[in-house]
Write a protein that holds these residues in place. Structure first.
Motif, mmCIF file in Angstrom:
data_model
loop_
_atom_site.group_PDB
_atom_site.id
_atom_site.type_symbol
_atom_site.label_atom_id
_atom_site.label_comp_id
_atom_site.label_asym_id
_atom_site.label_seq_id
_atom_site.Cartn_x
_atom_site.Cartn_y
_atom_site.Cartn_z
ATOM 1 N N LEU A 1 2.856 1.479 -6.899
ATOM 2 C CA LEU A 1 1.754 1.315 -5.950
ATOM 3 C C LEU A 1 1.998 2.254 -4.776
ATOM 4 O O LEU A 1 3.022 2.144 -4.087
ATOM 5 N N LYS A 2 1.073 3.185 -4.534
ATOM 6 C CA LYS A 2 1.273 4.191 -3.497
ATOM 7 C C LYS A 2 1.145 3.579 -2.108
ATOM 8 O O LYS A 2 0.176 2.890 -1.804
ATOM 9 N N LEU A 3 2.140 3.851 -1.268
ATOM 10 C CA LEU A 3 2.122 3.382 0.106
ATOM 11 C C LEU A 3 1.642 4.474 1.061
ATOM 12 O O LEU A 3 0.945 4.207 2.023
ATOM 13 N N MET A 4 2.048 5.708 0.799
ATOM 14 C CA MET A 4 1.607 6.832 1.635
ATOM 15 C C MET A 4 1.818 8.128 0.871
ATOM 16 O O MET A 4 2.585 8.186 -0.081
ATOM 17 N N ASN A 5 1.105 9.179 1.297
ATOM 18 C CA ASN A 5 1.264 10.500 0.704
ATOM 19 C C ASN A 5 0.763 11.547 1.681
ATOM 20 O O ASN A 5 0.130 11.240 2.687
#
Length: 214
Positions: A144-148
């Motif tokens: 699950l992506k938290l930041m990019n």
């Protein structure tokens, strides 16, 4: 005539990427193994290398547990209550089955090494005691992506931070009582980066001159 304006910068994703994984884990023994060792909690670290949508992953997780009931295996008498240190090492290949702005789904298969050793290596009663197993494993990873920084064009890399959940199963292909299987649950933080190729290209434009200069 031509003039050369400022260089045009373009980015192309590299086929290669790399990442790291830090996790807490819970190993649940199944079958005869569940009768001789308690469920184990531990900490692990892993690395991964990506080529396009394929991943090569290596991870080691060290657990803490104890012997549930005494047994004898290969002329070694393990007593109930002995504190032990299970270890799981994994080498696997996975494929990014789905990648969205929210996360990724990665099934994988590979090789699993499992060992149990006494936590107190100075105890003469259990010196040189060890149980080892080599077996295949299969599992599933959900990121699950938290930041990019995907939309920041001033970066030379695409970086992502994930909340990673991972579950796998592997059998113990050894005689009883050291047989059965291991269900391995893990959750932690994962970072991943894919290098972007930065290309600078001049873009020429033509200037039309009045007829009297022609």
């Amino acid at each position: 005539m031509y003039e050369i304006p400022e260089l045009v910068t373009t980015y192309r994703l590299s086929k290669f990427g790399y990442g790291m994984f830090l996790n807490g884990g819970l190993a649940l023994p199944t079958g005869p193994l569940s009768q001789i060792i308690e469920p184990s909690a531990g900490l692990g670290v892993g690395i991964e290398v990506a080529y396009r949508q394929n991943l090569l992953m290596a991870q080691t997780t060290m657990f803490s547990s104890s012997i549930r009931s005494g047994f004898t295996y290969h002329n070694q008498a393990w007593e109930a209550g002995i504190p032990v240190m299970p270890l799981i090492g994994e080498l696997a290949v996975g494929h990014i089955l789905q990648s969205t702005p929210a996360g990724r789904i990665i099934p994988y298969v590979g090789y699993r090494y499992f060992s149990i050793t006494p936590r107190d290596h100075q105890d003469e009663r259990f010196r040189d005691f060890s149980l080892k197993s080599h077996a295949p494993e299969a599992g599933l990873i959900v990121d699950l992506k938290l930041m990019n920084n995907l939309h920041k064009t001033d970066r030379s890399e695409d970086n992502f931070l994930f909340l990673r959940a991972k579950v796998s199963y592997s059998p113990l292909l050894t005689p009883e009582p050291f047989s059965g299987g291991i269900i391995n649950f893990q959750i932690g933080l994962s970072g991943f980066s894919r290098i972007r190729k930065v290309i600078y290209q001049p873009r020429r434009t033509s200037i039309t001159l009045p007829n009297k200069f022609m």
